[in-house]
Design a protein around this motif. Structure first.
Motif, PDB file in Angstrom:
ATOM      1  N   ILE B  44      46.562  74.643 -29.080  1.00 52.99           N
ATOM      2  CA  ILE B  44      47.068  74.463 -27.710  1.00 52.99           C
ATOM      3  C   ILE B  44      47.512  73.011 -27.509  1.00 52.99           C
ATOM      4  O   ILE B  44      48.609  72.745 -27.009  1.00 52.99           O
ATOM      5  CB  ILE B  44      45.981  74.859 -26.679  1.00 52.99           C
ATOM      6  CG1 ILE B  44      45.765  76.371 -26.727  1.00 52.99           C
ATOM      7  CG2 ILE B  44      46.390  74.430 -25.272  1.00 52.99           C
ATOM      8  CD1 ILE B  44      44.679  76.869 -25.813  1.00 52.99           C
ATOM      9  N   VAL B  89      52.208  62.034  -9.414  1.00 57.66           N
ATOM     10  CA  VAL B  89      51.960  63.114  -8.452  1.00 57.66           C
ATOM     11  C   VAL B  89      51.715  64.430  -9.186  1.00 57.66           C
ATOM     12  O   VAL B  89      50.794  65.184  -8.862  1.00 57.66           O
ATOM     13  CB  VAL B  89      53.149  63.248  -7.472  1.00 57.66           C
ATOM     14  CG1 VAL B  89      52.967  64.450  -6.555  1.00 57.66           C
ATOM     15  CG2 VAL B  89      53.306  61.990  -6.651  1.00 57.66           C
ATOM     16  N   LEU B  90      52.520  64.654 -10.226  1.00 56.09           N
ATOM     17  CA  LEU B  90      52.409  65.891 -10.999  1.00 56.09           C
ATOM     18  C   LEU B  90      51.037  66.007 -11.666  1.00 56.09           C
ATOM     19  O   LEU B  90      50.411  67.068 -11.632  1.00 56.09           O
ATOM     20  CB  LEU B  90      53.509  65.897 -12.063  1.00 56.09           C
ATOM     21  CG  LEU B  90      53.991  67.245 -12.538  1.00 56.09           C
ATOM     22  CD1 LEU B  90      54.563  68.018 -11.372  1.00 56.09           C
ATOM     23  CD2 LEU B  90      55.052  67.072 -13.596  1.00 56.09           C
ATOM     24  N   ILE B  93      48.440  66.799  -9.018  1.00 59.78           N
ATOM     25  CA  ILE B  93      48.524  68.190  -8.539  1.00 59.78           C
ATOM     26  C   ILE B  93      48.050  69.161  -9.618  1.00 59.78           C
ATOM     27  O   ILE B  93      47.164  69.985  -9.378  1.00 59.78           O
ATOM     28  CB  ILE B  93      49.969  68.539  -8.126  1.00 59.78           C
ATOM     29  CG1 ILE B  93      50.343  67.804  -6.839  1.00 59.78           C
ATOM     30  CG2 ILE B  93      50.117  70.047  -7.910  1.00 59.78           C
ATOM     31  CD1 ILE B  93      51.769  68.013  -6.407  1.00 59.78           C
ATOM     32  N   VAL B  94      48.627  69.056 -10.816  1.00 55.10           N
ATOM     33  CA  VAL B  94      48.346  70.056 -11.841  1.00 55.10           C
ATOM     34  C   VAL B  94      46.915  69.932 -12.358  1.00 55.10           C
ATOM     35  O   VAL B  94      46.137  70.892 -12.301  1.00 55.10           O
ATOM     36  CB  VAL B  94      49.357  69.958 -13.002  1.00 55.10           C
ATOM     37  CG1 VAL B  94      48.975  70.918 -14.117  1.00 55.10           C
ATOM     38  CG2 VAL B  94      50.751  70.293 -12.500  1.00 55.10           C
ATOM     39  N   SER B  97      44.324  70.630  -9.578  1.00 56.24           N
ATOM     40  CA  SER B  97      44.165  72.062  -9.274  1.00 56.24           C
ATOM     41  C   SER B  97      43.378  72.761 -10.363  1.00 56.24           C
ATOM     42  O   SER B  97      42.464  73.545 -10.081  1.00 56.24           O
ATOM     43  CB  SER B  97      45.525  72.746  -9.153  1.00 56.24           C
ATOM     44  OG  SER B  97      46.303  72.102  -8.203  1.00 56.24           O
ATOM     45  N   LEU B  98      43.738  72.467 -11.614  1.00 55.92           N
ATOM     46  CA  LEU B  98      43.071  73.158 -12.720  1.00 55.92           C
ATOM     47  C   LEU B  98      41.596  72.777 -12.787  1.00 55.92           C
ATOM     48  O   LEU B  98      40.729  73.626 -13.001  1.00 55.92           O
ATOM     49  CB  LEU B  98      43.755  72.837 -14.045  1.00 55.92           C
ATOM     50  CG  LEU B  98      45.183  73.376 -14.172  1.00 55.92           C
ATOM     51  CD1 LEU B  98      45.757  73.037 -15.520  1.00 55.92           C
ATOM     52  CD2 LEU B  98      45.213  74.875 -13.951  1.00 55.92           C
ATOM     53  N   MET B 101      39.868  74.653  -9.958  1.00 56.44           N
ATOM     54  CA  MET B 101      39.806  76.102 -10.116  1.00 56.44           C
ATOM     55  C   MET B 101      38.949  76.538 -11.293  1.00 56.44           C
ATOM     56  O   MET B 101      38.278  77.558 -11.234  1.00 56.44           O
ATOM     57  CB  MET B 101      41.215  76.697 -10.260  1.00 56.44           C
ATOM     58  CG  MET B 101      42.070  76.555  -9.028  1.00 56.44           C
ATOM     59  SD  MET B 101      41.285  77.132  -7.505  1.00 56.44           S
ATOM     60  CE  MET B 101      41.288  78.894  -7.782  1.00 56.44           C
ATOM     61  N   TYR B 102      38.966  75.754 -12.395  1.00 59.59           N
ATOM     62  CA  TYR B 102      38.173  76.165 -13.550  1.00 59.59           C
ATOM     63  C   TYR B 102      36.694  75.833 -13.420  1.00 59.59           C
ATOM     64  O   TYR B 102      35.888  76.306 -14.203  1.00 59.59           O
ATOM     65  CB  TYR B 102      38.754  75.545 -14.835  1.00 59.59           C
ATOM     66  CG  TYR B 102      39.964  76.299 -15.344  1.00 59.59           C
ATOM     67  CD1 TYR B 102      39.875  77.649 -15.658  1.00 59.59           C
ATOM     68  CD2 TYR B 102      41.192  75.665 -15.506  1.00 59.59           C
ATOM     69  CE1 TYR B 102      40.974  78.354 -16.105  1.00 59.59           C
ATOM     70  CE2 TYR B 102      42.312  76.364 -15.957  1.00 59.59           C
ATOM     71  CZ  TYR B 102      42.184  77.708 -16.260  1.00 59.59           C
ATOM     72  OH  TYR B 102      43.272  78.405 -16.703  1.00 59.59           O
TER      73      TYR B 102
END
Lengths: 195, 122
Positions: B44, B89-90, B93-94, B97-98, B101-102
């Protein structure tokens, strides 16, 4: 063309290009949120098929290579514009347009296939996130294709004026940007889905 | 047409090299996955790394990011600045969020007493 006039044109040119660049950067954030949504939801298949069962790898690779080539032919139009060769610019954009059309046709085919088999965006959280992400990219591509047609009309009629050159630069940036977004769709949706 | 000359310094060979690099990087990522040359987290990270490298290649070869520095006078460095701000910013955000959520299970509040929700309004 007087020196003052040219200086003015140059200033508008760089301002427009910067403004368009700013738009692309905010669009990156839009895609970023969709990628985050996809990564959160990609295991929520609700008993339905997962990415590994749905997606064909050679198909995704073909789509990627088509888009990559279209990005390259789009760049070649810049060299023609640099020489002031109007017909070459139109020819390279025509090639780019056809490759873009092939890409969008493949994607449409994939979508209709999925929906036909009952795996539409209603099936699961994973498919909702998948359709939202990939179709948003597809909509951008369609907009780009429409934009190409609209831009080629004044180029055919009046040749490569400073205004049309400026617009062509923006269109090229847009196209390369979509290619970069697709690399991440290819990597995250298709390649990581196949693991 | 002096305007575009100041902007575009690429040649055909330059673009061809960029295109070639992109194809190689795409095929490398594809065959890493299809032939299962690596596994698990390494794979990955490898394909994500190849994706990021390809992004950099496209930005440099096709979108000319950073070429404003090439002639020594940083003229349009705002493009660069905007790019780094976007990346910041990206990432927030990314990855934010991850991360949330995880690790939701660890971060959830203890369940509240929901047996008589309407009584508080009565």
């Amino acid at each position: 063309m007087t020196a003052v006039h040219e200086k003015h044109l140059e200033e508008t040119y760089s301002k427009t290009v910067f403004g368009f660049w700013s738009y692309l950067m905010t669009d990156c954030i839009l895609f970023g949120t969709l990628f985050a949504t996809y990564l959160v939801l990609h295991n929520n298949t609700f008993g339905g098929p997962n990415a590994k069962e749905l997606f064909s790898m050679p198909f995704a690779l073909t789509e990627t290579l088509i888009l990559l080539t279209s990005s390259f032919t789009c760049t070649l139009s810049k060299l023609a514009a640099y020489r002031g060769d109007k017909n070459k610019v139109i020819a390279w954009f025509a090639v780019t347009f056809l490759l873009g059309l092939a890409f969008i046709a493949m994607e449409f085919n994939e979508f209709s296939h999925l929906v036909h088999e009952g795996n539409s965006w209603r099936r699961s959280g994973f498919l909702t996130a998948f359709f939202t992400l990939v179709a948003t990219h597809g909509l951008h591509i369609s907009t780009g294709l429409l934009w190409m047609i609209i831009l080629m009309i004044p180029v055919c009629r009046h040749g490569l004026t400073p205004v049309s050159l400026k617009r062509l630069t923006c269109l090229r940036m847009f196209w390369h940007f979509l290619d970069i977004v697709w690399i991440f769709i290819f990597t995250i949706v298709y390649l990581m889905g196949a693991l | 047409m002096r305007i575009i000359r100041t902007e575009d310094k690429g040649t055909g060979k330059f673009y061809l090299l960029g295109f070639f690099l992109c194809i190689v990087l795409t095929l490398a990522a594809y065959f890493l996955v299809v032939e299962k040359l690596l596994s698990g987290m390494t794979l990955i990270l490898a394909i994500l790394g190849l994706g990021v490298i390809q992004m950099a290649v496209q930005l440099v070869f096709f979108m000319h990011l950073g070429s404003e520095y090439a002639d020594g006078k940083a003229k349009h460095h705002w493009n660069f600045l905007m790019f780094f701000f976007m990346i910041m910013v990206l990432v927030i955000i990314v990855f934010g969020s991850l991360w949330i959520m995880y690790t939701l299970n660890y971060r959830e509040m203890p369940p509240m007493d929901m047996s008589h929700p309407m009584e508080t309004h009565g």
